[in-house]
Design an enzyme around this catalytic site. Structure first.
Site, PDB file in Angstrom:
ATOM      1  N   GLU A  28      12.695  27.540   5.946  1.00 34.61           N
ATOM      2  CA  GLU A  28      11.264  27.384   5.616  1.00 34.61           C
ATOM      3  C   GLU A  28      10.646  28.758   5.774  1.00 34.61           C
ATOM      4  OE1 GLU A  28       7.639  27.543   6.011  1.00 34.61           O
ATOM      5  OE2 GLU A  28       7.798  26.345   7.841  1.00 34.61           O
ATOM      6  N   CYS A  62       2.271  29.846   7.251  1.00 36.92           N
ATOM      7  CA  CYS A  62       2.767  29.999   5.884  1.00 36.92           C
ATOM      8  C   CYS A  62       2.157  28.997   4.904  1.00 36.92           C
ATOM      9  CB  CYS A  62       4.285  29.891   5.870  1.00 36.92           C
ATOM     10  SG  CYS A  62       4.904  28.442   6.747  1.00 36.92           S
TER      11      CYS A  62
END
Length: 259
Positions: A28, A62
């Site tokens: 990720e 993010c």
């Protein structure tokens, strides 16, 4: 198996190293979330979601909607609303109950965030709200602070529009029709989490399906932790979240015998 959450650069190194022994990967990685604000959007809802860039981990996340991609008919209104919101977010000691925006992780990262703002200004963006050198309350002089920052008049190819800043900085890019807006939203190497704001449910859903992003929020910046979470393109490999996380960590075996 190797599971990693972090930068795309480190993820690439892990991908390369894992190939030698065929490691399963759950990566990720970086994001450059687009908040696609259509002409029929509820701007109060959009501004609330966008302001999370400034307040949630000081933009060091993010999934943040760091790119406001806004229909030109709502552009001035949205920029004004964001500019009015930023000064209301208290910057200071993260242990204080009044603080909304705390420090970033290090002096090096603070300087990196400032560098992206400098680059945007040099490329023609307007620094509507400048948080590069904030006034800090007593006791915070040694912290690494960047206050909420807003860059308007941005173009899709600008450095702070394309690259992950990982700080409390929002860039605003106008578009003229839905096709252009979708193209701008899809126009980075990342594809982790995007957002669509529209009061027309069918239109929002149709638009969301065209975004090259592993996750899309419609009129919200909240996650559903039971859904598969992960990115397209340079934002990663694999999915976790809910039952999908169990599958990510499972190696399946088939055993067959005659009936």
């Amino acid at each position: 198996m190797v599971s990693f959450t972090g930068s795309t650069t480190v993820g690439q190194r892990i991908f390369e190293a894992g190939g030698a022994t065929m490691k399963q990967l759950l990566l990720e990685l970086g994001g450059k979330g687009a908040a696609l604000v259509l002409d029929d959007a509820n701007l109060a809802t959009a501004v609330t979601a966008l302001a999370s860039v400034w307040g949630f981990h000081s933009g060091q996340i993010c999934t943040a909607p760091t790119r406001a991609v806004v229909h030109r008919s709502r552009y001035d209104e949205l920029v004004s609303a964001l500019a009015a919101t930023a000064p209301r977010l208290t910057v200071g000691d993260p242990l204080s109950l009044d603080t909304v925006v705390g420090p970033v992780i290090s002096a090096a990262h603070r300087d990196r965030v400032r560098g992206y703002v400098n680059a945007g200004a040099a490329e023609g963006a307007t620094v509507v709200v400048d948080g590069r050198n904030p006034d800090l309350p007593a006791g915070c002089e040694n912290g690494y602070f960047v206050a909420p920052t807003l860059l308007a008049d941005c173009r899709p190819g600008m450095t702070p529009v394309q690259e992950e800043i990982f700080g409390p900085v929002i860039v605003v890019v106008p578009f003229d029709d839905d096709e252009e807006g979708i193209a701008i939203a899809n126009g980075t190497e990342f594809g982790l989490y995007d957002y669509v704001f529209s009061q027309n449910t069918e239109r929002a859903f149709r638009t969301a399906k065209r975004l090259r992003s592993g996750n899309v929020g419609i009129n919200t910046a909240q996650r559903n932790h039971d859904t598969p979470f992960g990115g397209f393109k340079m934002s990663g490999v694999g999915r976790d979240g809910g039952d999908f996380g169990m599958h990510a960590y499972t190696e399946m075996q088939s055993i067959v015998w005659p009936g």
